[in-house]
Design a protein around this motif. Sequence first.
Motif, PDB file in Angstrom:
ATOM      1  N   VAL A  60      41.410  38.068   7.190  1.00 64.17           N
ATOM      2  CA  VAL A  60      41.609  37.853   5.751  1.00 64.17           C
ATOM      3  C   VAL A  60      40.443  38.426   4.966  1.00 64.17           C
ATOM      4  O   VAL A  60      40.625  39.101   3.943  1.00 64.17           O
ATOM      5  CB  VAL A  60      41.785  36.351   5.455  1.00 64.17           C
ATOM      6  CG1 VAL A  60      41.763  36.099   3.949  1.00 64.17           C
ATOM      7  CG2 VAL A  60      43.090  35.842   6.050  1.00 64.17           C
ATOM      8  N   TYR A  69      43.856  31.800   1.928  1.00 60.85           N
ATOM      9  CA  TYR A  69      44.271  32.082   3.303  1.00 60.85           C
ATOM     10  C   TYR A  69      43.087  31.961   4.262  1.00 60.85           C
ATOM     11  O   TYR A  69      43.238  31.469   5.386  1.00 60.85           O
ATOM     12  CB  TYR A  69      44.884  33.472   3.389  1.00 60.85           C
ATOM     13  CG  TYR A  69      46.055  33.660   2.453  1.00 60.85           C
ATOM     14  CD1 TYR A  69      47.206  32.882   2.575  1.00 60.85           C
ATOM     15  CD2 TYR A  69      46.010  34.602   1.426  1.00 60.85           C
ATOM     16  CE1 TYR A  69      48.270  33.041   1.710  1.00 60.85           C
ATOM     17  CE2 TYR A  69      47.076  34.768   0.559  1.00 60.85           C
ATOM     18  CZ  TYR A  69      48.208  33.987   0.696  1.00 60.85           C
ATOM     19  OH  TYR A  69      49.257  34.139  -0.155  1.00 60.85           O
ATOM     20  N   TYR A  73      42.651  29.220   7.624  1.00 61.63           N
ATOM     21  CA  TYR A  73      42.200  29.459   8.994  1.00 61.63           C
ATOM     22  C   TYR A  73      40.956  28.639   9.329  1.00 61.63           C
ATOM     23  O   TYR A  73      40.825  28.120  10.447  1.00 61.63           O
ATOM     24  CB  TYR A  73      41.912  30.943   9.205  1.00 61.63           C
ATOM     25  CG  TYR A  73      43.160  31.786   9.336  1.00 61.63           C
ATOM     26  CD1 TYR A  73      44.018  31.624  10.412  1.00 61.63           C
ATOM     27  CD2 TYR A  73      43.476  32.763   8.391  1.00 61.63           C
ATOM     28  CE1 TYR A  73      45.165  32.391  10.544  1.00 61.63           C
ATOM     29  CE2 TYR A  73      44.625  33.542   8.518  1.00 61.63           C
ATOM     30  CZ  TYR A  73      45.460  33.351   9.592  1.00 61.63           C
ATOM     31  OH  TYR A  73      46.594  34.119   9.722  1.00 61.63           O
ATOM     32  N   SER A 109      48.846  24.069   3.319  1.00 62.91           N
ATOM     33  CA  SER A 109      49.941  25.019   3.546  1.00 62.91           C
ATOM     34  C   SER A 109      51.110  24.733   2.610  1.00 62.91           C
ATOM     35  O   SER A 109      51.797  25.664   2.163  1.00 62.91           O
ATOM     36  CB  SER A 109      50.396  24.944   5.009  1.00 62.91           C
ATOM     37  OG  SER A 109      49.356  25.332   5.880  1.00 62.91           O
ATOM     38  N   ILE A 112      50.198  26.344  -0.658  1.00 61.50           N
ATOM     39  CA  ILE A 112      50.375  27.797  -0.594  1.00 61.50           C
ATOM     40  C   ILE A 112      51.849  28.165  -0.690  1.00 61.50           C
ATOM     41  O   ILE A 112      52.224  29.120  -1.375  1.00 61.50           O
ATOM     42  CB  ILE A 112      49.758  28.353   0.700  1.00 61.50           C
ATOM     43  CG1 ILE A 112      48.233  28.203   0.661  1.00 61.50           C
ATOM     44  CG2 ILE A 112      50.124  29.828   0.903  1.00 61.50           C
ATOM     45  CD1 ILE A 112      47.546  28.576   1.954  1.00 61.50           C
ATOM     46  N   TYR A 120      46.462  34.322  -8.199  1.00 60.00           N
ATOM     47  CA  TYR A 120      45.915  33.429  -7.180  1.00 60.00           C
ATOM     48  C   TYR A 120      44.859  32.465  -7.730  1.00 60.00           C
ATOM     49  O   TYR A 120      44.284  31.705  -6.971  1.00 60.00           O
ATOM     50  CB  TYR A 120      45.328  34.261  -6.036  1.00 60.00           C
ATOM     51  CG  TYR A 120      46.377  35.109  -5.355  1.00 60.00           C
ATOM     52  CD1 TYR A 120      47.152  34.590  -4.336  1.00 60.00           C
ATOM     53  CD2 TYR A 120      46.619  36.420  -5.777  1.00 60.00           C
ATOM     54  CE1 TYR A 120      48.139  35.354  -3.724  1.00 60.00           C
ATOM     55  CE2 TYR A 120      47.595  37.185  -5.173  1.00 60.00           C
ATOM     56  CZ  TYR A 120      48.352  36.652  -4.156  1.00 60.00           C
ATOM     57  OH  TYR A 120      49.334  37.412  -3.561  1.00 60.00           O
ATOM     58  N   LEU A 251      50.769  30.450  10.221  1.00 59.37           N
ATOM     59  CA  LEU A 251      49.941  30.778   9.055  1.00 59.37           C
ATOM     60  C   LEU A 251      50.106  32.237   8.650  1.00 59.37           C
ATOM     61  O   LEU A 251      50.134  32.553   7.454  1.00 59.37           O
ATOM     62  CB  LEU A 251      48.474  30.477   9.355  1.00 59.37           C
ATOM     63  CG  LEU A 251      48.042  29.015   9.306  1.00 59.37           C
ATOM     64  CD1 LEU A 251      46.570  28.882   9.664  1.00 59.37           C
ATOM     65  CD2 LEU A 251      48.295  28.414   7.930  1.00 59.37           C
ATOM     66  N   GLN A 255      51.439  33.343   5.091  1.00 58.96           N
ATOM     67  CA  GLN A 255      50.602  34.285   4.349  1.00 58.96           C
ATOM     68  C   GLN A 255      51.409  35.505   3.905  1.00 58.96           C
ATOM     69  O   GLN A 255      51.375  35.893   2.721  1.00 58.96           O
ATOM     70  CB  GLN A 255      49.446  34.713   5.251  1.00 58.96           C
ATOM     71  CG  GLN A 255      48.433  35.652   4.627  1.00 58.96           C
ATOM     72  CD  GLN A 255      47.363  36.039   5.629  1.00 58.96           C
ATOM     73  OE1 GLN A 255      47.164  35.365   6.633  1.00 58.96           O
ATOM     74  NE2 GLN A 255      46.686  37.129   5.366  1.00 58.96           N
ATOM     75  N   TYR A 256      52.159  36.090   4.832  1.00 59.84           N
ATOM     76  CA  TYR A 256      52.946  37.285   4.532  1.00 59.84           C
ATOM     77  C   TYR A 256      54.009  36.976   3.475  1.00 59.84           C
ATOM     78  O   TYR A 256      54.203  37.732   2.506  1.00 59.84           O
ATOM     79  CB  TYR A 256      53.595  37.786   5.813  1.00 59.84           C
ATOM     80  CG  TYR A 256      54.078  39.219   5.774  1.00 59.84           C
ATOM     81  CD1 TYR A 256      53.785  40.074   4.727  1.00 59.84           C
ATOM     82  CD2 TYR A 256      54.842  39.725   6.828  1.00 59.84           C
ATOM     83  CE1 TYR A 256      54.229  41.383   4.701  1.00 59.84           C
ATOM     84  CE2 TYR A 256      55.287  41.044   6.826  1.00 59.84           C
ATOM     85  CZ  TYR A 256      54.987  41.866   5.766  1.00 59.84           C
ATOM     86  OH  TYR A 256      55.421  43.165   5.750  1.00 59.84           O
ATOM     87  N   THR A 258      54.167  34.508   1.165  1.00 64.67           N
ATOM     88  CA  THR A 258      53.670  34.186  -0.171  1.00 64.67           C
ATOM     89  C   THR A 258      52.986  35.379  -0.829  1.00 64.67           C
ATOM     90  O   THR A 258      53.028  35.507  -2.063  1.00 64.67           O
ATOM     91  CB  THR A 258      52.717  32.978  -0.104  1.00 64.67           C
ATOM     92  OG1 THR A 258      51.683  33.225   0.867  1.00 64.67           O
ATOM     93  CG2 THR A 258      53.473  31.722   0.306  1.00 64.67           C
ATOM     94  N   LEU A 259      52.374  36.237  -0.044  1.00 61.22           N
ATOM     95  CA  LEU A 259      51.833  37.470  -0.625  1.00 61.22           C
ATOM     96  C   LEU A 259      52.953  38.319  -1.207  1.00 61.22           C
ATOM     97  O   LEU A 259      52.817  38.890  -2.300  1.00 61.22           O
ATOM     98  CB  LEU A 259      51.067  38.264   0.438  1.00 61.22           C
ATOM     99  CG  LEU A 259      49.667  37.766   0.787  1.00 61.22           C
ATOM    100  CD1 LEU A 259      49.154  38.480   2.036  1.00 61.22           C
ATOM    101  CD2 LEU A 259      48.696  37.966  -0.371  1.00 61.22           C
ATOM    102  N   TYR A 278      48.168  40.295  12.120  1.00 58.62           N
ATOM    103  CA  TYR A 278      47.469  39.935  10.887  1.00 58.62           C
ATOM    104  C   TYR A 278      48.130  40.691   9.746  1.00 58.62           C
ATOM    105  O   TYR A 278      48.850  41.671   9.965  1.00 58.62           O
ATOM    106  CB  TYR A 278      45.977  40.260  10.968  1.00 58.62           C
ATOM    107  CG  TYR A 278      45.642  41.734  10.952  1.00 58.62           C
ATOM    108  CD1 TYR A 278      45.317  42.384   9.765  1.00 58.62           C
ATOM    109  CD2 TYR A 278      45.660  42.492  12.122  1.00 58.62           C
ATOM    110  CE1 TYR A 278      45.020  43.736   9.732  1.00 58.62           C
ATOM    111  CE2 TYR A 278      45.364  43.842  12.114  1.00 58.62           C
ATOM    112  CZ  TYR A 278      45.038  44.456  10.914  1.00 58.62           C
ATOM    113  OH  TYR A 278      44.754  45.799  10.887  1.00 58.62           O
TER     114      TYR A 278
END
Length: 288
Positions: A60, A69, A73, A109, A112, A120, A251, A255-256, A258-259, A278
């Motif tokens: 990240v 993010y 982690y 989470s 998020i 953000y 995670l 992450q993917y 919500t991005l 990642y």
Amino acid sequence: MPGFSTVAPWLNRTGFYGPVTATLDWCEANYQFTPYIAEMANSISNLYTIVVSFIGYLSVVKQSLPNRYALGYLGVALVGIGSFLFHATLLYEAQLADELPMIYVASMSVFIAFDDEPGYGIKSQRSKSLIAVLLTFDVLFTWSYYLYRNPVYHQVVFAMIIFVITGRLTYLLRWSDAAKRIPDKTKREIGKLFGTGASLFAFGFFIWNMDNIFCDFLILRKLSIGWPFAFLLEGHSWWHVFTGAGTYYKLAGIQYATLCIKDDPVSYKVGWDYGLPYIQRVRAIRKD
């Protein structure tokens, strides 16, 4: 509580930290190898979770992705550290250092997954309200779990949070307005990441339960095989490994997703490093 009392009680000893005060004990001999670590395999296996969490954190940072993010982690690494202390001491205070961060990271989470507006920063009323609700939930759970020391209560609450996150991601990728902007290929990649994580988590849970159910049988096998190979039969240790990997994948999926929801989906793709996925940034991130 699973343990050695019915088959080989002589393997259990009282170590440096005194009698067990945790509400859980596991199918591994207590203080078998050293008076300073109650459960050797169950403690050391947490190093996997800690290592993969730091790998996720560094990815990240390297990709200059939002701090939320990276904190996720680091939170998982904190769970691994707490679990190490729990199994090393079998003290109730250390048990809380394992179980409470699990709820806190899961709550993060949820934030998020539900904070789907562009940008953000914590500026909108929606974001602030989400944080207030989740912080209140965390405080109330901490208070109630301190009073009602039942690990099943913790497990049920944690499972409910995971189901909420899963349902939210399903909604975002199938029925939300933003889902229309996400290519089908990207949706499949997100589903594969989160689905792999959920499968690893479920398999680890299965092994954990088999370890509990067949504890006496496994003890006899450990005694016949001898150590260090008997460490391979420590089912709860494998739970740590599989849930560490599963959490990492979940995670990455969150992450993917919500991005892509909060920004342009074409700005991100899945990369691989150290055999782990990642999220790679291929265009400048939206900062507003």
